[in-house]
Design a protein around this motif. Structure first.
Motif, PDB file in Angstrom:
ATOM      1  N   ASN A 198       1.253  -0.859   0.799  1.00 54.54           N
ATOM      2  CA  ASN A 198       0.080   0.634   0.097  1.00 54.54           C
ATOM      3  C   ASN A 198       1.175   0.895  -0.196  1.00 54.54           C
ATOM      4  O   ASN A 198       2.264   1.531   0.031  1.00 54.54           O
ATOM      5  CB  ASN A 198      -0.615  -0.001   0.851  1.00 54.54           C
ATOM      6  CG  ASN A 198      -0.275   0.046   2.432  1.00 54.54           C
ATOM      7  OD1 ASN A 198       1.029   0.022   2.649  1.00 54.54           O
ATOM      8  ND2 ASN A 198      -0.943  -0.880   3.716  1.00 54.54           N
ATOM      9  N   LYS A 213       0.711  -6.985  -8.592  1.00 56.15           N
ATOM     10  CA  LYS A 213       0.351  -6.660  -7.187  1.00 56.15           C
ATOM     11  C   LYS A 213       0.870  -5.637  -6.837  1.00 56.15           C
ATOM     12  O   LYS A 213       1.205  -4.183  -6.708  1.00 56.15           O
ATOM     13  CB  LYS A 213      -0.689  -7.292  -5.464  1.00 56.15           C
ATOM     14  CG  LYS A 213      -1.000  -6.511  -4.381  1.00 56.15           C
ATOM     15  CD  LYS A 213      -2.304  -6.130  -5.196  1.00 56.15           C
ATOM     16  CE  LYS A 213      -3.222  -5.314  -3.338  1.00 56.15           C
ATOM     17  NZ  LYS A 213      -4.177  -5.325  -3.666  1.00 56.15           N
ATOM     18  N   GLU A 260       0.038  -1.399  -7.948  1.00 57.92           N
ATOM     19  CA  GLU A 260      -0.016  -0.565  -6.635  1.00 57.92           C
ATOM     20  C   GLU A 260       1.245   0.451  -6.349  1.00 57.92           C
ATOM     21  O   GLU A 260       1.084   1.682  -5.998  1.00 57.92           O
ATOM     22  CB  GLU A 260       0.159  -0.966  -4.940  1.00 57.92           C
ATOM     23  CG  GLU A 260      -0.885  -2.027  -4.976  1.00 57.92           C
ATOM     24  CD  GLU A 260      -2.280  -1.238  -4.595  1.00 57.92           C
ATOM     25  OE1 GLU A 260      -1.997  -0.614  -4.190  1.00 57.92           O
ATOM     26  OE2 GLU A 260      -3.053  -2.074  -5.548  1.00 57.92           O
ATOM     27  N   LYS A 313       0.013   2.950  -8.615  1.00 57.15           N
ATOM     28  CA  LYS A 313      -1.358   3.683  -8.626  1.00 57.15           C
ATOM     29  C   LYS A 313      -0.974   4.624  -7.431  1.00 57.15           C
ATOM     30  O   LYS A 313      -1.726   5.275  -7.293  1.00 57.15           O
ATOM     31  CB  LYS A 313      -2.206   2.551  -7.612  1.00 57.15           C
ATOM     32  CG  LYS A 313      -3.296   1.690  -8.749  1.00 57.15           C
ATOM     33  CD  LYS A 313      -4.402   1.458  -8.397  1.00 57.15           C
ATOM     34  CE  LYS A 313      -4.288   0.985  -6.826  1.00 57.15           C
ATOM     35  NZ  LYS A 313      -5.519  -0.639  -7.262  1.00 57.15           N
ATOM     36  N   HIS A 314       0.595   4.238  -6.677  1.00 61.29           N
ATOM     37  CA  HIS A 314       0.940   5.443  -5.838  1.00 61.29           C
ATOM     38  C   HIS A 314       0.946   6.146  -5.925  1.00 61.29           C
ATOM     39  O   HIS A 314       1.062   7.487  -7.555  1.00 61.29           O
ATOM     40  CB  HIS A 314       2.283   5.342  -5.488  1.00 61.29           C
ATOM     41  CG  HIS A 314       2.887   6.188  -4.480  1.00 61.29           C
ATOM     42  ND1 HIS A 314       3.245   7.123  -3.924  1.00 61.29           N
ATOM     43  CD2 HIS A 314       2.899   5.256  -3.295  1.00 61.29           C
ATOM     44  CE1 HIS A 314       4.041   7.455  -3.022  1.00 61.29           C
ATOM     45  NE2 HIS A 314       3.791   6.192  -2.239  1.00 61.29           N
TER      46      HIS A 314
END
Length: 108
Positions: free
Chosen positions: A29, A73, A77, A80-81
């Motif tokens: 994340n 993933k 991710e 998408k940061h």
């Protein structure tokens, strides 16, 4: 005896990269990636400095669906940061990158 169990748990986490590295990739994340973002001193932008970070890909070193899922993933991710468009350098040397990572990165 309870202390012994804690020591065993800590030792095992050290060997396999910690219990946070779950196969579903939920740990990948913003907070995870933030720790590897470094401001470039010589030019504008950010460096994603993942060099020498072997624990993640050692944890998923089998060539199976878990490894493919983690690699997909990771790339998804990272892209998408919120600051991904500022990244000008990827330093991932000595990170034990599997082929599945390179495939995932090339397909994104």
């Amino acid at each position: 005896e309870a202390g012994d169990k804690k020591n065993i748990k800590g030792s095992l986490e050290g060997l396999i990269g910690g219990s946070n590295f779950t196969a579903n990739g939920n740990f990948l994340n913003k907070g995870y990636f933030d720790q590897y973002l470094v401001a470039n001193k010589k030019c504008p932008g950010l460096t994603f400095d993942f060099s020498g970070q072997v624990k993640l890909f050692k944890r998923f070193d089998r060539r199976d669906s878990e490894q493919k899922n983690i690699c997909n993933k990771f790339v998804e991710e990272l892209l998408k940061h919120p600051r991904s468009n500022e990244i000008t350098i990827l330093n991932m040397s000595n990170a034990a990158l599997p082929d599945a990572f390179l495939v995932a990165f090339s397909e994104q």
